[in-house]
Motif scaffolding. Sequence first.
Motif, mmCIF file in Angstrom:
data_model
loop_
_atom_site.group_PDB
_atom_site.id
_atom_site.type_symbol
_atom_site.label_atom_id
_atom_site.label_comp_id
_atom_site.label_asym_id
_atom_site.label_seq_id
_atom_site.Cartn_x
_atom_site.Cartn_y
_atom_site.Cartn_z
ATOM 1 N N GLY A 108 0.800 -1.216 0.000
ATOM 2 C CA GLY A 108 0.000 0.000 0.000
ATOM 3 C C GLY A 108 0.829 1.261 0.000
ATOM 4 O O GLY A 108 0.312 2.351 -0.242
ATOM 5 N N TYR A 109 2.134 1.138 0.256
ATOM 6 C CA TYR A 109 3.023 2.296 0.273
ATOM 7 C C TYR A 109 4.099 2.059 -0.765
ATOM 8 O O TYR A 109 4.765 1.027 -0.743
ATOM 9 C CB TYR A 109 3.645 2.473 1.657
ATOM 10 C CG TYR A 109 4.659 3.596 1.756
ATOM 11 C CD1 TYR A 109 6.021 3.321 1.814
ATOM 12 C CD2 TYR A 109 4.253 4.930 1.774
ATOM 13 C CE1 TYR A 109 6.951 4.344 1.888
ATOM 14 C CE2 TYR A 109 5.176 5.960 1.855
ATOM 15 C CZ TYR A 109 6.523 5.661 1.919
ATOM 16 O OH TYR A 109 7.438 6.682 1.991
ATOM 17 N N LEU A 110 4.250 2.985 -1.678
ATOM 18 C CA LEU A 110 5.225 2.869 -2.755
ATOM 19 C C LEU A 110 6.287 3.941 -2.624
ATOM 20 O O LEU A 110 5.978 5.093 -2.298
ATOM 21 C CB LEU A 110 4.546 2.996 -4.116
ATOM 22 C CG LEU A 110 3.477 1.966 -4.457
ATOM 23 C CD1 LEU A 110 2.864 2.273 -5.810
ATOM 24 C CD2 LEU A 110 4.062 0.562 -4.465
ATOM 25 N N VAL A 117 10.565 0.526 -8.095
ATOM 26 C CA VAL A 117 9.388 0.788 -7.268
ATOM 27 C C VAL A 117 9.420 -0.196 -6.105
ATOM 28 O O VAL A 117 9.261 -1.411 -6.310
ATOM 29 C CB VAL A 117 8.083 0.625 -8.063
ATOM 30 C CG1 VAL A 117 6.889 0.904 -7.151
ATOM 31 C CG2 VAL A 117 8.066 1.554 -9.274
ATOM 32 N N PHE A 118 9.604 0.320 -4.907
ATOM 33 C CA PHE A 118 9.641 -0.516 -3.712
ATOM 34 C C PHE A 118 8.255 -0.498 -3.079
ATOM 35 O O PHE A 118 7.729 0.571 -2.745
ATOM 36 C CB PHE A 118 10.697 -0.013 -2.730
ATOM 37 C CG PHE A 118 12.093 -0.191 -3.248
ATOM 38 C CD1 PHE A 118 12.699 0.786 -4.035
ATOM 39 C CD2 PHE A 118 12.809 -1.349 -2.966
ATOM 40 C CE1 PHE A 118 13.984 0.614 -4.523
ATOM 41 C CE2 PHE A 118 14.090 -1.532 -3.453
ATOM 42 C CZ PHE A 118 14.676 -0.552 -4.236
ATOM 43 N N GLY A 119 7.672 -1.697 -2.927
ATOM 44 C CA GLY A 119 6.291 -1.745 -2.463
ATOM 45 C C GLY A 119 6.036 -2.668 -1.296
ATOM 46 O O GLY A 119 4.914 -2.720 -0.787
ATOM 47 N N TYR A 120 7.052 -3.425 -0.879
ATOM 48 C CA TYR A 120 6.895 -4.330 0.268
ATOM 49 C C TYR A 120 7.870 -3.922 1.361
ATOM 50 O O TYR A 120 9.045 -3.693 1.085
ATOM 51 C CB TYR A 120 7.131 -5.779 -0.158
ATOM 52 C CG TYR A 120 6.075 -6.270 -1.126
ATOM 53 C CD1 TYR A 120 6.365 -6.415 -2.479
ATOM 54 C CD2 TYR A 120 4.791 -6.553 -0.693
ATOM 55 C CE1 TYR A 120 5.394 -6.845 -3.369
ATOM 56 C CE2 TYR A 120 3.814 -6.981 -1.576
ATOM 57 C CZ TYR A 120 4.120 -7.124 -2.924
ATOM 58 O OH TYR A 120 3.161 -7.544 -3.801
ATOM 59 N N TRP A 121 7.377 -3.877 2.600
ATOM 60 C CA TRP A 121 8.131 -3.270 3.682
ATOM 61 C C TRP A 121 8.151 -4.138 4.922
ATOM 62 O O TRP A 121 7.174 -4.831 5.237
ATOM 63 C CB TRP A 121 7.505 -1.908 4.038
ATOM 64 C CG TRP A 121 7.511 -0.987 2.884
ATOM 65 C CD1 TRP A 121 6.571 -0.892 1.891
ATOM 66 C CD2 TRP A 121 8.537 -0.044 2.557
ATOM 67 N NE1 TRP A 121 6.954 0.058 0.971
ATOM 68 C CE2 TRP A 121 8.151 0.588 1.352
ATOM 69 C CE3 TRP A 121 9.742 0.320 3.161
ATOM 70 C CZ2 TRP A 121 8.932 1.578 0.748
ATOM 71 C CZ3 TRP A 121 10.516 1.296 2.564
ATOM 72 C CH2 TRP A 121 10.116 1.915 1.378
ATOM 73 N N GLY A 122 9.276 -4.049 5.650
ATOM 74 C CA GLY A 122 9.336 -4.650 6.967
ATOM 75 C C GLY A 122 8.804 -3.686 8.004
ATOM 76 O O GLY A 122 8.368 -2.569 7.686
#
Length: 131
Positions: A108-110, A117-122
């Motif tokens: 949900g956060y890009l 494009v970074f879209g997956y987060w710890g």
Amino acid sequence: MRWLVESGGGLVQPGGSLRLSCAASGYTYSNYSMGWFRQPPGDEREGVAAIYTGDGTTYYADFVKGRFTISHDNAKNTMYLQMNSLKPEDTAMYYCAAESPPNGGSDGYLFVIWGRVFGYWGQGTPVTVSS
């Protein structure tokens, strides 16, 4: 389901070192970029460094060049950030991120940086540099 789990943050004196780790799981596609980002207290998130797992190409923000080193162990699917000569201004929450796949998808956060494009987060790991 994809997971990114950071570890290694803590309190360190100026001039000291820390090594952050990010373990990734659930990524079924190969050759993607992973990165480290940070968000200082009361400030916006910024890119620190990134690495392309396909050929090891690295990218660094100017403010960490010569001090931080990013690396990735393909066998363990784990990314690292070796941080040396730490400064008080390096104090921040540090986040691990993975590039979104070609067909899209994110938490949900890009964040777009270095052509990725970074879209997956710890969840983040805190780093405090203070005497």
